[in-house]
Design an enzyme around this catalytic site. Structure first.
Site, PDB file in Angstrom:
ATOM      1  N   THR A 194       1.051  -1.161   0.047  1.00  0.00           N
ATOM      2  CA  THR A 194       0.099  -0.211   0.152  1.00  0.00           C
ATOM      3  C   THR A 194       0.798   0.969   0.120  1.00  0.00           C
ATOM      4  O   THR A 194       2.402   1.130   0.253  1.00  0.00           O
ATOM      5  CB  THR A 194      -0.981  -0.149   1.229  1.00  0.00           C
ATOM      6  OG1 THR A 194      -0.132   0.248   2.474  1.00  0.00           O
ATOM      7  CG2 THR A 194      -1.499  -1.358   1.434  1.00  0.00           C
ATOM      8  N   PRO A 225       6.010   3.800   1.200  1.00  0.00           N
ATOM      9  CA  PRO A 225       5.387   2.533   0.838  1.00  0.00           C
ATOM     10  C   PRO A 225       5.302   1.536   2.225  1.00  0.00           C
ATOM     11  O   PRO A 225       6.055   1.593   3.024  1.00  0.00           O
ATOM     12  CB  PRO A 225       6.476   2.073  -0.198  1.00  0.00           C
ATOM     13  CG  PRO A 225       7.776   2.644   0.445  1.00  0.00           C
ATOM     14  CD  PRO A 225       7.343   4.023   0.787  1.00  0.00           C
ATOM     15  N   GLU A 226       4.164   1.071   2.281  1.00  0.00           N
ATOM     16  CA  GLU A 226       3.461   0.292   3.578  1.00  0.00           C
ATOM     17  C   GLU A 226       3.236  -0.998   3.032  1.00  0.00           C
ATOM     18  O   GLU A 226       2.116  -1.403   2.555  1.00  0.00           O
ATOM     19  CB  GLU A 226       2.330   0.620   4.254  1.00  0.00           C
ATOM     20  CG  GLU A 226       2.738   2.154   4.807  1.00  0.00           C
ATOM     21  CD  GLU A 226       2.842   2.169   6.424  1.00  0.00           C
ATOM     22  OE1 GLU A 226       3.192   1.098   6.820  1.00  0.00           O
ATOM     23  OE2 GLU A 226       3.197   3.288   6.765  1.00  0.00           O
ATOM     24  N   THR A 227       4.172  -2.104   3.333  1.00  0.00           N
ATOM     25  CA  THR A 227       4.015  -3.353   2.911  1.00  0.00           C
ATOM     26  C   THR A 227       2.823  -4.091   3.993  1.00  0.00           C
ATOM     27  O   THR A 227       2.804  -3.516   5.128  1.00  0.00           O
ATOM     28  CB  THR A 227       5.126  -4.281   2.859  1.00  0.00           C
ATOM     29  OG1 THR A 227       5.885  -4.529   4.166  1.00  0.00           O
ATOM     30  CG2 THR A 227       5.946  -3.956   1.745  1.00  0.00           C
TER      31      THR A 227
END
Length: 585
Positions: free
Chosen positions: A212, A287-289
């Site tokens: 995300t 960016p957020e995994t």
């Protein structure tokens, strides 16, 4: 199953020689590098490929170990001024601010290696210089454990969110309590990047995406940059990640039980990395995994995102440069600045969201209904994305701020972040605007070492003030960090220095009066000042409670008397509205 998936992911890029594999690659996909392994790996790369990669220490951290700066360029040029002369964009990647979210640490090691070893990828450096902070929170990475990320699926061991002072560094970009943040600020100002990326792992809902994305809130950017971000950069990133088999969605933040209630864009005020970057017309990304996906795909998704960002910045180099130049020009001419924001719920976009049905079942702990996401019921459906913020507080730009030298800590932070402070060489008396605090709210519990102020109400007055040799003048010229100065020195801004408590001593009264003594002084003052007497009588007519409260009336007279101390509730930073240079008459 994990081993097969990891093997499949490795096949998407050329397999590196055994001696160049990272701890992640040799550890079966569930291992992240230690701090020592990470730094040693970059040192090894630097020694082998000095023509493209340079590494240096970039200042201290609270852990007592240095922050490191890795620079990748087509010709080994690690000088920011030379890089700008060569018309290269600067992509700044920072990892490990939360070392329990380490995907970026491992992905950047792999990307740096591939950029110097693979000729096809090396071409990406032709027009873009990449600056990497391998680990920002060195302190937390040294505090390795396997338990603190309770919501996360691997790796087997990782670092801790807080630094050595138990600070969350992604709340420290304005106040800069940590040595880490101070070193970062110097490095950021040195490079003045075009794009800033800070790698993270999410918490929260369950859904199908591995990646995300939080982008700088476009409403808060200068129009040219906001438009470029929305119409060119973001669409290209989403399209390229989809092609790489990593479909993305905006960061999943919502105001309901499940994401279907609508995604709400994250408001990254300047305490956060992307909010700080925006103050300098730098587009920022987090960016957020997804924490519930296995570690291997999270690392590879991060690798591909960073690679995609490098590709896209290179492809859009001229459009990005033009947007930033237009933003800088607009900023230099801007006269009014928003200082606080609220979500505009009358506007939304629509995204096709890939989620899982949220259901309830009895809790095995409490017996009460609990939420779970049903992986047997995936869906793709339109979801509202509220992605517009509107300003709620603003201020007009002064010609300069005048900061008494007593507030040296504030002066030091300003210098570190690109401001030029001009010390007065002689006593100066001049008309200035000053603020008085009429009301504010303070958080009852400590937040990152401070008790934050909010809902600040000010009274503005024009006064003739005297400043002394050594006091600082900060001019808001075209070459100064105008927006940074406005959002730190205007006390009503969300993350101003006042909000963070840097000026709290002015909120405490140092002198007062004994009632029985001041009664006679107050009566004499009212006899000699009929206008003050008339104001008091009007207040009593308007407010019966005040009329019946003798102590309140005496306090009011005191506050309007010469005995009342001038510095109480008076913001010490003055706004100068004159022209040219502030100088002695």
């Amino acid at each position: 199953m994990l081993t097969l998936l990891f093997a499949a992911l490795l096949m998407t890029t050329p397999t590196p020689p055994a001696e160049w594999r990272t701890p992640f690659e040799t550890g079966g996909g569930n291992t992240t590098a230690t701090h020592a392994e990470c730094i040693a790996y970059y040192q090894k790369l630097t020694k082998a490929y000095p023509q493209q990669l340079q590494m240096a220490e970039a200042g201290p951290t609270d852990a007592g170990q240095p922050l490191h700066e890795v620079v990748l360029s087509a010709d080994g040029d690690a000088d920011p001024a030379s890089t700008r002369r060569k018309n290269r964009r600067v992509l700044f990647i920072q990892n490990g601010i939360h070392p329990g979210e380490p995907e970026g640490i491992d992905a950047s090691m792999m990307l740096a290696r591939d950029l110097v070893q693979q000729p096809k990828l090396r071409k990406l450096l032709a027009g873009v210089t990449v600056v990497i902070v391998p680990v920002y929170n060195v302190d937390g990475m040294l505090n390795r454990n396997a338990t603190t990320r309770a919501n996360q699926n691997g790796p087997a061991a990782y670092g801790f969110r807080g630094n050595a002072r138990h600070l969350d560094l992604n709340r420290d970009y304005i106040k800069q309590d940590s040595r880490n943040a101070r070193s970062f600020a110097a490095l950021f100002q040195k490079w003045q990047p075009d794009v800033f990326v800070e790698t993270h792992t999410s918490n929260g809902a369950d859904y199908q995406y591995t990646m995300t994305l939080i982008a700088t809130q476009h409403s808060k950017l200068a129009p040219a940059l906001g438009s470029y971000l929305q119409t060119q950069l973001l669409p290209a990133l989403y399209k390229s990640m989809e092609q790489k088999k990593w479909p993305m969605t905006p960061y999943v933040d919502f105001d309901g039980q499940t994401p279907e209630s609508g995604l709400r864009a994250f408001l990254e005020t300047p305490r956060y990395s992307t909010g700080y970057a925006a103050l300098f017309n730098t587009i920022g990304f987090m960016p957020e995994t997804h924490m519930l996906k296995a570690f291997a795909p999270r690392v590879h998704a991060t690798y591909d995102f960073l690679k995609t960002m490098l590709e896209t910045v290179g492809q859009q180099s001229q459009a990005l440069a033009a947007a930033k130049e237009a933003a800088n020009t607009a900023l230099a001419a801007q006269t009014a600045f928003p200082l606080a924001w609220a979500l505009d719920e009358t506007q939304h976009e629509t995204v096709q969201f890939r989620g899982y049905e949220g259901r309830t079942k009895p809790s095995e702990v409490s017996g009460q209904p609990r939420l779970y996401y049903d992986h047997a019921a995936p869906f793709t459906r339109p979801v509202k994305h509220f992605n517009t913020y509107k300003p709620t507080v603003s201020a007009r730009r002064p010609s300069a701020y005048v900061i008494p030298q007593a507030w040296g800590e504030v002066a030091e932070i300003l210098r570190r972040n690109g401001a030029t402070l001009v010390p007065l060489t002689a006593e100066v008396t001049a008309p200035v605007e000053v603020y008085y605090f009429e009301d504010y709210k303070t958080s009852p519990r400590a937040y990152e070492g401070h008790y934050l102020h909010s809902q600040i109400k000010l009274r503005t007055a024009t006064e003739t003030a005297t400043f002394h040799p050594g006091d600082f003048v900060v001019y808001l010229t075209a070459n100064s960090p105008i927006r940074y100065l406005m959002e730190t020195l205007e006390p009503q801004a969300t993350d101003s220095f006042f909000a963070w408590g840097f000026f709290d001593s002015v909120l405490q009264q140092k002198e007062h009066f004994s009632d029985y003594v001041f009664e006679d002084l107050a009566a004499d003052l009212l006899r000699r000042n009929p206008q003050l007497r008339e104001r008091l009588e009007q207040l009593k007519k308007q407010n019966p409670a005040f009329a019946g409260n003798g102590a309140a009336q005496l306090e009011w007279v005191y506050l309007n008397s010469p005995q009342h101390e001038a510095g109480f509730n008076r913001y010490p930073v003055a706004r100068w509205l004159g022209q040219g240079q502030l100088a002695a008459n």
